[in-house]
Design a protein around this motif. Structure first.
Motif, PDB file in Angstrom:
ATOM      1  N   LYS A  75      42.011 -35.275  16.214  1.00 47.38           N
ATOM      2  CA  LYS A  75      43.273 -34.611  16.530  1.00 47.38           C
ATOM      3  C   LYS A  75      44.166 -34.337  15.309  1.00 47.38           C
ATOM      4  CE  LYS A  75      47.401 -34.963  19.379  1.00 47.38           C
ATOM      5  NZ  LYS A  75      48.205 -35.809  20.240  1.00 47.38           N
ATOM      6  N   PRO A  76      44.443 -35.315  14.441  1.00 52.55           N
ATOM      7  CA  PRO A  76      45.344 -35.025  13.310  1.00 52.55           C
ATOM      8  C   PRO A  76      44.833 -33.917  12.390  1.00 52.55           C
ATOM      9  CG  PRO A  76      44.978 -37.393  13.516  1.00 52.55           C
ATOM     10  CD  PRO A  76      44.035 -36.726  14.461  1.00 52.55           C
ATOM     11  N   GLN A  77      43.535 -33.926  12.113  1.00 51.47           N
ATOM     12  CA  GLN A  77      42.977 -32.888  11.242  1.00 51.47           C
ATOM     13  C   GLN A  77      42.982 -31.529  11.935  1.00 51.47           C
ATOM     14  OE1 GLN A  77      41.450 -35.913  11.655  1.00 51.47           O
ATOM     15  NE2 GLN A  77      41.924 -36.760   9.651  1.00 51.47           N
ATOM     16  N   ALA A  78      42.714 -31.508  13.234  1.00 51.33           N
ATOM     17  CA  ALA A  78      42.747 -30.242  13.979  1.00 51.33           C
ATOM     18  C   ALA A  78      44.174 -29.688  14.018  1.00 51.33           C
ATOM     19  CB  ALA A  78      42.206 -30.446  15.392  1.00 51.33           C
TER      20      ALA A  78
ATOM     21  N   ILE B 113      25.789 -40.598   9.955  1.00 55.79           N
ATOM     22  CA  ILE B 113      26.823 -41.054  10.879  1.00 55.79           C
ATOM     23  C   ILE B 113      28.083 -41.278  10.060  1.00 55.79           C
ATOM     24  CG2 ILE B 113      27.557 -42.887  12.423  1.00 55.79           C
ATOM     25  CD1 ILE B 113      24.655 -43.216  13.237  1.00 55.79           C
ATOM     26  N   VAL B 114      29.147 -40.619  10.473  1.00 54.61           N
ATOM     27  CA  VAL B 114      30.421 -40.741   9.792  1.00 54.61           C
ATOM     28  C   VAL B 114      31.338 -41.546  10.691  1.00 54.61           C
ATOM     29  CG1 VAL B 114      32.401 -39.454   8.899  1.00 54.61           C
ATOM     30  CG2 VAL B 114      30.098 -38.515   8.680  1.00 54.61           C
ATOM     31  N   GLU B 115      31.995 -42.541  10.120  1.00 58.57           N
ATOM     32  CA  GLU B 115      32.898 -43.356  10.929  1.00 58.57           C
ATOM     33  C   GLU B 115      34.331 -42.960  10.606  1.00 58.57           C
ATOM     34  OE1 GLU B 115      33.848 -47.986  11.757  1.00 58.57           O
ATOM     35  OE2 GLU B 115      31.767 -47.375  11.507  1.00 58.57           O
ATOM     36  N   ARG B 116      35.085 -42.602  11.631  1.00 55.69           N
ATOM     37  CA  ARG B 116      36.490 -42.230  11.508  1.00 55.69           C
ATOM     38  C   ARG B 116      37.275 -43.057  12.507  1.00 55.69           C
ATOM     39  NH1 ARG B 116      37.131 -38.562   7.504  1.00 55.69           N
ATOM     40  NH2 ARG B 116      35.722 -36.825   7.598  1.00 55.69           N
ATOM     41  N   CYS B 117      38.230 -43.778  12.014  1.00 54.85           N
ATOM     42  CA  CYS B 117      39.099 -44.587  12.880  1.00 54.85           C
ATOM     43  C   CYS B 117      38.273 -45.475  13.812  1.00 54.85           C
ATOM     44  CB  CYS B 117      40.044 -43.703  13.683  1.00 54.85           C
ATOM     45  SG  CYS B 117      41.085 -42.667  12.664  1.00 54.85           S
ATOM     46  N   GLY B 118      37.179 -46.034  13.307  1.00 58.63           N
ATOM     47  CA  GLY B 118      36.359 -46.926  14.109  1.00 58.63           C
ATOM     48  C   GLY B 118      35.430 -46.218  15.079  1.00 58.63           C
TER      49      GLY B 118
ATOM     50  N   SER C  49      46.431 -30.217  11.728  1.00 53.09           N
ATOM     51  CA  SER C  49      46.681 -29.735  10.371  1.00 53.09           C
ATOM     52  C   SER C  49      46.056 -28.353  10.165  1.00 53.09           C
ATOM     53  CB  SER C  49      46.116 -30.736   9.363  1.00 53.09           C
ATOM     54  OG  SER C  49      46.283 -30.272   8.063  1.00 53.09           O
ATOM     55  N   LEU C  50      44.846 -28.180  10.679  1.00 54.30           N
ATOM     56  CA  LEU C  50      44.175 -26.884  10.621  1.00 54.30           C
ATOM     57  C   LEU C  50      44.982 -25.825  11.363  1.00 54.30           C
ATOM     58  CD1 LEU C  50      41.659 -25.233   9.817  1.00 54.30           C
ATOM     59  CD2 LEU C  50      40.579 -26.061  11.913  1.00 54.30           C
ATOM     60  N   GLU C  51      45.527 -26.194  12.509  1.00 61.46           N
ATOM     61  CA  GLU C  51      46.343 -25.274  13.307  1.00 61.46           C
ATOM     62  C   GLU C  51      47.591 -24.845  12.528  1.00 61.46           C
ATOM     63  OE1 GLU C  51      47.899 -25.239  17.845  1.00 61.46           O
ATOM     64  OE2 GLU C  51      48.436 -27.014  16.685  1.00 61.46           O
ATOM     65  N   ALA C  52      48.261 -25.797  11.903  1.00 60.88           N
ATOM     66  CA  ALA C  52      49.466 -25.482  11.129  1.00 60.88           C
ATOM     67  C   ALA C  52      49.133 -24.590   9.929  1.00 60.88           C
ATOM     68  CB  ALA C  52      50.139 -26.772  10.661  1.00 60.88           C
ATOM     69  N   THR C  53      48.017 -24.864   9.279  1.00 58.36           N
ATOM     70  CA  THR C  53      47.599 -24.052   8.137  1.00 58.36           C
ATOM     71  C   THR C  53      47.244 -22.636   8.579  1.00 58.36           C
ATOM     72  OG1 THR C  53      46.811 -26.006   6.982  1.00 58.36           O
ATOM     73  CG2 THR C  53      45.942 -23.883   6.236  1.00 58.36           C
TER      74      THR C  53
ATOM     75  N   ASP D 130      38.202 -21.226  16.208  1.00 62.58           N
ATOM     76  CA  ASP D 130      38.330 -21.012  17.655  1.00 62.58           C
ATOM     77  C   ASP D 130      37.954 -22.256  18.451  1.00 62.58           C
ATOM     78  OD1 ASP D 130      39.242 -18.397  17.461  1.00 62.58           O
ATOM     79  OD2 ASP D 130      37.210 -17.573  17.473  1.00 62.58           O
ATOM     80  N   LEU D 131      36.951 -22.978  17.995  1.00 60.52           N
ATOM     81  CA  LEU D 131      36.529 -24.189  18.709  1.00 60.52           C
ATOM     82  C   LEU D 131      37.614 -25.260  18.625  1.00 60.52           C
ATOM     83  CD1 LEU D 131      32.758 -24.486  17.711  1.00 60.52           C
ATOM     84  CD2 LEU D 131      33.816 -23.159  19.556  1.00 60.52           C
ATOM     85  N   TYR D 132      38.209 -25.399  17.453  1.00 59.12           N
ATOM     86  CA  TYR D 132      39.277 -26.392  17.290  1.00 59.12           C
ATOM     87  C   TYR D 132      40.541 -25.987  18.057  1.00 59.12           C
ATOM     88  CZ  TYR D 132      36.546 -28.861  13.808  1.00 59.12           C
ATOM     89  OH  TYR D 132      35.571 -29.583  13.173  1.00 59.12           O
ATOM     90  N   ARG D 133      40.813 -24.700  18.092  1.00 60.29           N
ATOM     91  CA  ARG D 133      41.968 -24.207  18.849  1.00 60.29           C
ATOM     92  C   ARG D 133      41.788 -24.515  20.332  1.00 60.29           C
ATOM     93  NH1 ARG D 133      44.127 -18.461  20.407  1.00 60.29           N
ATOM     94  NH2 ARG D 133      41.957 -18.148  20.911  1.00 60.29           N
TER      95      ARG D 133
END
Length: 140
Positions: A85-88, A4-9, A90-94, A24-27
């Protein structure tokens, strides 16, 4: 193996033995976040609504939790979706930067090409100071 990974609570169940989800899934995920419904997101991406629904379901399966809940206003993002959302983005911009770079490469020769004319039997006795043997520079 799962952890279990906790991100932003927000606790997100992740499988350590599975491949990471494809771009494609993130897009599709980002389109639903922005457009608020599967139908609108499908139109913006040029996909069908069932395809987009499968993409969201596959990403939810990969992260181990719901990313959206249905509401009278459409699909509302869960805390897990907002954490991704922020990482997705970032992935989109990259991915966009990668595409811009790759599409600019092409097969064309660009830039200066320097060299000397090939030596043929007629030029074999050429003096280096002769214009026929001078270095050649051309730009494309």
């Amino acid at each position: 193996m799962k952890e279990i990974v906790e991100r932003c609570g927000v606790a997100i169940l992740k499988s350590m033995n599975q491949e990471p989800p494809s771009w494609d899934l993130y897009r599709s995920f980002l389109a639903v976040l922005r457009d608020g419904s599967l139908s609108a997101a499908a139109r913006s991406l040029g996909l069908t609504q069932p395809t987009l629904a499968r993409h969201v379901a596959a990403l939810e399966e990969a992260v181990g939790g719901a990313l959206f809940v249905r509401s009278p206003r459409g699909l509302e993002p869960t805390d897990a979706a907002l954490a991704l959302k922020p990482q997705a983005e970032s992935l989109e911009a990259t991915a966009a930067a990668l595409w811009r770079t790759a599409s600019g490469l092409g097969d064309a020769v660009r830039g200066p090409v320097r060299g000397r004319p090939a030596r043929s039997s007629a030029r074999a006795s050429c003096r280096p100071s002769s214009p026929a043997c001078a270095p050649v520079t051309r730009s494309w």
